[in-house]
Scaffold this motif. Structure first.
Motif, short mmCIF file in Angstrom:
data_model
loop_
_atom_site.label_atom_id
_atom_site.label_comp_id
_atom_site.label_asym_id
_atom_site.label_seq_id
_atom_site.Cartn_x
_atom_site.Cartn_y
_atom_site.Cartn_z
N MET A 34 -15.89 -8.56 -11.51
CA MET A 34 -15.78 -8.69 -10.07
C MET A 34 -16.95 -7.97 -9.42
SD MET A 34 -12.69 -6.08 -8.96
CE MET A 34 -12.01 -5.96 -10.60
N LEU A 35 -17.34 -8.45 -8.26
CA LEU A 35 -18.43 -7.84 -7.52
C LEU A 35 -17.91 -6.69 -6.66
CD1 LEU A 35 -20.42 -11.04 -6.47
CD2 LEU A 35 -20.82 -9.52 -8.42
N ILE A 36 -18.82 -5.93 -6.10
CA ILE A 36 -18.46 -4.74 -5.35
C ILE A 36 -17.56 -5.05 -4.15
CG2 ILE A 36 -20.53 -4.71 -3.90
CD1 ILE A 36 -20.51 -1.61 -4.30
N GLY A 37 -17.79 -6.17 -3.48
CA GLY A 37 -16.96 -6.53 -2.33
C GLY A 37 -15.51 -6.75 -2.72
N THR A 47 -11.34 0.69 -0.54
CA THR A 47 -12.43 1.66 -0.53
C THR A 47 -13.70 0.95 -0.08
OG1 THR A 47 -11.40 2.79 -2.40
CG2 THR A 47 -13.70 3.32 -1.98
N SER A 48 -14.49 1.62 0.73
CA SER A 48 -15.70 0.96 1.23
C SER A 48 -16.72 0.77 0.11
CB SER A 48 -16.33 1.78 2.35
OG SER A 48 -16.91 2.96 1.84
N GLU A 49 -17.56 -0.23 0.27
CA GLU A 49 -18.64 -0.47 -0.68
C GLU A 49 -19.56 0.73 -0.76
OE1 GLU A 49 -20.66 -4.19 -0.05
OE2 GLU A 49 -18.77 -5.28 0.18
N ARG A 50 -19.78 1.37 0.36
CA ARG A 50 -20.63 2.56 0.39
C ARG A 50 -20.07 3.65 -0.51
NH1 ARG A 50 -22.36 5.96 5.80
NH2 ARG A 50 -23.70 7.43 4.71
N LEU A 51 -18.75 3.89 -0.43
CA LEU A 51 -18.14 4.89 -1.30
C LEU A 51 -18.22 4.50 -2.77
CD1 LEU A 51 -14.92 6.30 0.42
CD2 LEU A 51 -16.89 7.56 -0.42
N LEU A 52 -18.05 3.22 -3.06
CA LEU A 52 -18.15 2.77 -4.44
C LEU A 52 -19.55 3.01 -5.00
CD1 LEU A 52 -16.08 -0.53 -4.21
CD2 LEU A 52 -15.35 1.68 -5.18
N ARG A 53 -20.57 2.75 -4.17
CA ARG A 53 -21.94 3.03 -4.61
C ARG A 53 -22.14 4.55 -4.83
NH1 ARG A 53 -22.89 -1.47 -1.20
NH2 ARG A 53 -23.13 -0.18 0.65
N TYR A 54 -21.52 5.35 -3.96
CA TYR A 54 -21.59 6.81 -4.13
C TYR A 54 -20.92 7.22 -5.44
CZ TYR A 54 -20.54 11.74 -3.58
OH TYR A 54 -20.42 13.09 -3.80
N TYR A 55 -19.74 6.67 -5.72
CA TYR A 55 -19.06 7.00 -6.98
C TYR A 55 -19.94 6.66 -8.18
CZ TYR A 55 -14.73 7.23 -4.16
OH TYR A 55 -13.78 7.54 -3.23
N GLU A 56 -20.68 5.57 -8.08
CA GLU A 56 -21.60 5.22 -9.17
C GLU A 56 -22.73 6.24 -9.25
OE1 GLU A 56 -24.65 1.67 -10.60
OE2 GLU A 56 -23.56 1.44 -8.72
N ARG A 57 -23.28 6.61 -8.10
CA ARG A 57 -24.41 7.53 -8.07
C ARG A 57 -24.06 8.89 -8.68
NH1 ARG A 57 -25.58 6.85 -3.12
NH2 ARG A 57 -24.70 8.73 -2.22
N VAL A 58 -22.79 9.36 -8.46
CA VAL A 58 -22.40 10.67 -9.00
C VAL A 58 -21.77 10.56 -10.39
CG1 VAL A 58 -22.20 11.73 -6.72
CG2 VAL A 58 -20.16 10.72 -7.79
N LEU A 73 -19.12 8.57 -11.48
CA LEU A 73 -17.68 8.33 -11.60
C LEU A 73 -17.37 6.88 -11.98
CD1 LEU A 73 -16.40 10.36 -8.51
CD2 LEU A 73 -16.57 11.10 -10.90
N LEU A 74 -18.22 5.95 -11.57
CA LEU A 74 -18.09 4.54 -11.92
C LEU A 74 -19.35 4.09 -12.64
CD1 LEU A 74 -16.66 2.74 -8.73
CD2 LEU A 74 -15.52 3.05 -10.92
N ARG A 75 -19.18 3.19 -13.59
CA ARG A 75 -20.34 2.69 -14.35
C ARG A 75 -20.27 1.17 -14.46
NH1 ARG A 75 -18.73 7.40 -16.67
NH2 ARG A 75 -20.25 9.06 -16.62
N PRO A 76 -20.64 0.48 -13.40
CA PRO A 76 -20.61 -0.99 -13.46
C PRO A 76 -21.75 -1.52 -14.32
CG PRO A 76 -21.57 -0.29 -11.39
CD PRO A 76 -21.11 0.96 -12.10
N TYR A 126 -18.02 -5.27 -11.99
CA TYR A 126 -16.97 -4.35 -12.41
C TYR A 126 -15.93 -5.10 -13.23
CZ TYR A 126 -18.95 -1.43 -8.71
OH TYR A 126 -19.79 -0.70 -7.92
N ASP A 127 -15.39 -4.45 -14.24
CA ASP A 127 -14.30 -5.06 -14.99
C ASP A 127 -12.97 -4.68 -14.33
OD1 ASP A 127 -13.66 -2.47 -15.86
OD2 ASP A 127 -14.62 -2.73 -17.80
N GLU A 128 -11.89 -5.20 -14.85
CA GLU A 128 -10.57 -4.97 -14.24
C GLU A 128 -10.16 -3.49 -14.24
OE1 GLU A 128 -8.39 -6.93 -12.54
OE2 GLU A 128 -10.07 -8.33 -12.54
N THR A 129 -10.65 -2.71 -15.20
CA THR A 129 -10.27 -1.29 -15.25
C THR A 129 -10.85 -0.49 -14.08
OG1 THR A 129 -12.14 -0.66 -16.65
CG2 THR A 129 -10.10 -1.35 -17.78
N ALA A 130 -11.85 -1.04 -13.41
CA ALA A 130 -12.47 -0.33 -12.28
C ALA A 130 -11.48 -0.11 -11.15
CB ALA A 130 -13.69 -1.09 -11.78
#
Length: 129
Positions: free
Chosen positions: A1-4, A12-23, A25-28, A38-42
């Motif tokens: 799935m895409l970020i949207g 959760t906003s796309e901006r926060l998701l990008r922040y989670y990746e930057r720090v 917490l998420l690894r798309p 992103y896979d379903e576990t995201a």
């Protein structure tokens, strides 16, 4: 799935998701066009991140705790995690004590100011800044 779609499914906003990746917490995965995939576990991961943030944990601690969490946001035994959680609890206790002391001082200041006004109905004029 895409970020949207992930944003819509988690509230959760796309901006926060990008922040989670930057720090970290998420690894798309990245698609050839550069889009995040992103896979379903995201979805579950974002929900756990949000729960840990709501519990007052900073992202640096969440990065350490997240791999040890379960779907129910319980924490499995992982090296160093319990100490990190105890340190965060201690920090919250210190902040709570500081807030209680500040509240007490403010309350006493208000009471003393009101007492100095006596029975007068006049109150000092305050202006918004």
């Amino acid at each position: 799935m895409l970020i949207g779609e992930l944003a819509a499914r988690t509230g959760t906003s796309e901006r926060l998701l990008r922040y989670y990746e930057r720090v970290g917490l998420l690894r798309p995965e990245r698609e050839p066009n550069g889009y995040r995939a992103y896979d379903e576990t995201a979805v579950e991961t974002v929900e756990r991140i949000r729960a840990l943030l709501a519990a007052g944990l900073p992202t640096r601690v969440i990065r350490q705790v997240l791999p040890c969490t379960t779907a129910e946001t319980a924490v499995a035994p992982c090296p160093g995690v319990l100490n990190a959680l105890r340190e965060q609890l201690d920090a919250l206790d210190r902040r709570s004590a500081e807030i209680a002391a500040a509240r007490s001082l403010l309350s006493r200041t208000i009471a003393a100011t009101e007492a100095s006004l006596g029975d007068s109905d006049e109150r000092p004029v305050t202006t918004a800044s």
